[in-house]
Design a protein around this motif. Sequence first.
Motif, PDB file in Angstrom:
ATOM      1  N   HIS A   1       0.855  -1.182   0.000  1.00  0.00           N
ATOM      2  CA  HIS A   1       0.000   0.000   0.000  1.00  0.00           C
ATOM      3  C   HIS A   1       0.898   1.241   0.000  1.00  0.00           C
ATOM      4  N   PHE A   2       1.041   1.879  -1.153  1.00  0.00           N
ATOM      5  CA  PHE A   2       1.888   3.064  -1.271  1.00  0.00           C
ATOM      6  C   PHE A   2       1.075   4.289  -0.871  1.00  0.00           C
ATOM      7  N   THR A   3       1.314   4.761   0.358  1.00  0.00           N
ATOM      8  CA  THR A   3       0.538   5.872   0.889  1.00  0.00           C
ATOM      9  C   THR A   3       1.325   6.526   2.011  1.00  0.00           C
ATOM     10  N   ASP A   4       0.763   7.520   2.629  1.00  0.00           N
ATOM     11  CA  ASP A   4       1.416   8.280   3.692  1.00  0.00           C
ATOM     12  C   ASP A   4       1.132   7.624   5.036  1.00  0.00           C
ATOM     13  N   ALA A   5       2.168   7.028   5.634  1.00  0.00           N
ATOM     14  CA  ALA A   5       1.981   6.302   6.892  1.00  0.00           C
ATOM     15  C   ALA A   5       1.568   7.218   8.029  1.00  0.00           C
ATOM     16  N   ARG A   6       1.834   8.540   7.931  1.00  0.00           N
ATOM     17  CA  ARG A   6       1.458   9.469   9.008  1.00  0.00           C
ATOM     18  C   ARG A   6      -0.041   9.595   9.137  1.00  0.00           C
ATOM     19  N   ARG A   7      -0.782   9.353   8.066  1.00  0.00           N
ATOM     20  CA  ARG A   7      -2.244   9.553   8.058  1.00  0.00           C
ATOM     21  C   ARG A   7      -3.003   8.344   8.571  1.00  0.00           C
ATOM     22  N   ARG A   8      -2.259   7.347   9.080  1.00  0.00           N
ATOM     23  CA  ARG A   8      -2.847   6.149   9.672  1.00  0.00           C
ATOM     24  C   ARG A   8      -3.858   5.468   8.736  1.00  0.00           C
TER      25      ARG A   8
ATOM     26  N   VAL B   1       2.282  -1.260   4.490  1.00  0.00           N
ATOM     27  CA  VAL B   1       2.240   0.113   4.036  1.00  0.00           C
ATOM     28  C   VAL B   1       3.673   0.509   3.662  1.00  0.00           C
ATOM     29  N   VAL B   2       3.827   1.124   2.502  1.00  0.00           N
ATOM     30  CA  VAL B   2       5.139   1.552   2.021  1.00  0.00           C
ATOM     31  C   VAL B   2       5.122   3.073   1.922  1.00  0.00           C
ATOM     32  N   SER B   3       6.032   3.722   2.653  1.00  0.00           N
ATOM     33  CA  SER B   3       5.979   5.177   2.752  1.00  0.00           C
ATOM     34  C   SER B   3       7.373   5.728   3.036  1.00  0.00           C
ATOM     35  N   ARG B   4       7.640   6.937   2.566  1.00  0.00           N
ATOM     36  CA  ARG B   4       8.881   7.606   2.946  1.00  0.00           C
ATOM     37  C   ARG B   4       8.778   8.214   4.341  1.00  0.00           C
TER      38      ARG B   4
ATOM     39  N   ALA C   1       0.058   8.111  -5.956  1.00  0.00           N
ATOM     40  CA  ALA C   1      -0.075   7.925  -4.509  1.00  0.00           C
ATOM     41  C   ALA C   1      -1.367   7.187  -4.210  1.00  0.00           C
ATOM     42  N   ASP C   2      -1.401   6.557  -3.048  1.00  0.00           N
ATOM     43  CA  ASP C   2      -2.578   5.807  -2.603  1.00  0.00           C
ATOM     44  C   ASP C   2      -2.941   4.702  -3.587  1.00  0.00           C
ATOM     45  N   THR C   3      -1.923   3.913  -3.902  1.00  0.00           N
ATOM     46  CA  THR C   3      -2.065   2.790  -4.824  1.00  0.00           C
ATOM     47  C   THR C   3      -1.691   1.500  -4.112  1.00  0.00           C
ATOM     48  N   VAL C   4      -2.419   0.418  -4.432  1.00  0.00           N
ATOM     49  CA  VAL C   4      -2.071  -0.915  -3.957  1.00  0.00           C
ATOM     50  C   VAL C   4      -1.440  -1.680  -5.116  1.00  0.00           C
TER      51      VAL C   4
ATOM     52  N   ASP D   1       7.141 -13.074  -7.657  1.00  0.00           N
ATOM     53  CA  ASP D   1       7.589 -11.692  -7.863  1.00  0.00           C
ATOM     54  C   ASP D   1       6.821 -10.975  -8.979  1.00  0.00           C
ATOM     55  N   CYS D   2       5.818 -11.614  -9.537  1.00  0.00           N
ATOM     56  CA  CYS D   2       5.053 -11.026 -10.639  1.00  0.00           C
ATOM     57  C   CYS D   2       3.976 -10.096 -10.095  1.00  0.00           C
ATOM     58  N   VAL D   3       3.872  -8.902 -10.693  1.00  0.00           N
ATOM     59  CA  VAL D   3       2.844  -7.944 -10.281  1.00  0.00           C
ATOM     60  C   VAL D   3       1.490  -8.416 -10.803  1.00  0.00           C
ATOM     61  N   ALA D   4       0.584  -8.683  -9.885  1.00  0.00           N
ATOM     62  CA  ALA D   4      -0.739  -9.203 -10.257  1.00  0.00           C
ATOM     63  C   ALA D   4      -1.772  -8.110 -10.452  1.00  0.00           C
ATOM     64  N   ALA D   5      -1.583  -6.956  -9.801  1.00  0.00           N
ATOM     65  CA  ALA D   5      -2.556  -5.872  -9.926  1.00  0.00           C
ATOM     66  C   ALA D   5      -1.941  -4.573  -9.439  1.00  0.00           C
ATOM     67  N   ILE D   6      -2.356  -3.473 -10.044  1.00  0.00           N
ATOM     68  CA  ILE D   6      -2.009  -2.117  -9.604  1.00  0.00           C
ATOM     69  C   ILE D   6      -3.309  -1.339  -9.605  1.00  0.00           C
ATOM     70  N   VAL D   7      -3.835  -1.029  -8.418  1.00  0.00           N
ATOM     71  CA  VAL D   7      -5.180  -0.444  -8.319  1.00  0.00           C
ATOM     72  C   VAL D   7      -5.200   0.648  -7.258  1.00  0.00           C
ATOM     73  N   PRO D   8      -6.139   1.590  -7.359  1.00  0.00           N
ATOM     74  CA  PRO D   8      -6.280   2.593  -6.309  1.00  0.00           C
ATOM     75  C   PRO D   8      -6.679   1.949  -4.983  1.00  0.00           C
TER      76      PRO D   8
END
Length: 522
Positions: free
Chosen positions: A435-442, A457-460, A489-492, A499-506
Amino acid sequence: MSSADIRKPVIVVGAGPVGLTTALGLDFYGLPLRIFEEDDSLSLDTKAGTILTRTLEAFRRYGVADPVLAKALRVDEIGGLDRATNTPTLSVRTAVLAEDTRYPFVINLPQHHLEPVLRDELDARCPDALHLRHRLTSFRQTADGVVATFATPEGEREVEGSYLLACDGGRSTVRTQLGVAVDGVSHDVRYMLVDLKVDLDVENPRDYPYLAYFADPQEWMILVRQPHCWRLLFPLPPEAEPPGPDVLADKARRFIGDVRDMEVINTVVYRVHHRIATEWRRDRVFLMGDAAHLITPMWALGLNTGILDAISLPWRLAWVTRGWAGAALLDGYAREQQPLAVGGSGEMAEQARKYMAGEGEVADLMSGSAWGLAATRTLLGIRIGVDETTPWSMVKMDRGPLQVGDRMPDAELHGPDGRPHRLHDLIDDSFVALHFTDARRRPAIPHAGVPGLKHYVVSRWDAPLDSGLRDRALLDVGNRLFERLGCPADTVVLVRPDDCVAAIVPMRDGVAEEIYRRIVGI
């Protein structure tokens, strides 16, 4: 599947590199197995000698990369040379892959040196799994398994298993008994492989890459530095007799110049094929490696394409056996791998063969970027057709945004323990939703609940200690992975165990579980 079915071993026929790697994969996923080899020892033939990066990643997952690397030569340049001028043409520099894999190189290791390493590791983990001097004579499928019959020195032996995996080579007994047709051609040309004992490092110093392709319409050759020798590969005319040692030595000198103390230590002649089985699965029986596809041995696409099969099938069998997936998940093996062998590796190897002989070009296989060329030649650039709507590809032109079917880069992230972690380590035995999103926003990142699926969750931004996310948070320093993927941002991003990408979705509640259930059929 009943508990009795779970205890039945998966039967692997053939103990070459694909069979042994498949067996290690089955063991990695906790499946019982038995592997049977007709001969009384592993192969002693001088065969395939270059192992590509994607294969090294499979070896890492199955726990054998380190002992393999200890025996091999690492190669960071695949050199193309013009035979007439002896000048570089299409050199591939693998160092550009350093941010995408922990193995930014290929390796040279002959097959008869590789197989003992794989066997030793399998024996250490499954001491009674490998059975030599077992020649498959017949098999039959039952309602819940497979019964295979073997001829042994002690007489006939029947073995009952859950599935049968045919890794028994180009003359596969399993494929023949299934009556599966093979499409393609066997060329009149043969290749001769010659191992030479000669010092090109000190006594006769040369600056050739450890993997060098000399292209010429009159007389082409591939020069490979193996750990114990130098290897030549060149074509033989259809009716020509294999040359003797003196002629071979003279031929070698035409390419590498005059040298002292040259000795021919081994030779092999073999036919060149581009033949693909029309079916790869018949109920509980699967074809793998050369039993499914015989590919021209150019650009190291023979053995390494077989290892792609050993990446694709074991995790599927594990998910079905564990009750985490329906049997339809197994259909994806042939649907995804067959096009890669037919139109991918097979066509690529054929074009490379024609290019070496001055019969054609490889412009459509060449990339506009050094990264794309390196990814293509190491098999890191494969895009799998994960469903009927996703196009597959073997060629990468540039890094570009990540797409469904692509291999997820083995990026470095920092885990909850503060230490750096490679992403592929987290994927090994699970689907993973990133989950590529902002970890500060819980954000509402699910806890583990669905078997076979993990969430992070993956975040800087590091997850605060009171966020409730710390155990599922991965720190992406500088947003490097996020920027590499090129997703909003906010993508799963849902990644499979291969290792194959199965989906890229909001991101939305339950979207990863929804897609995962659809994939595994539960």
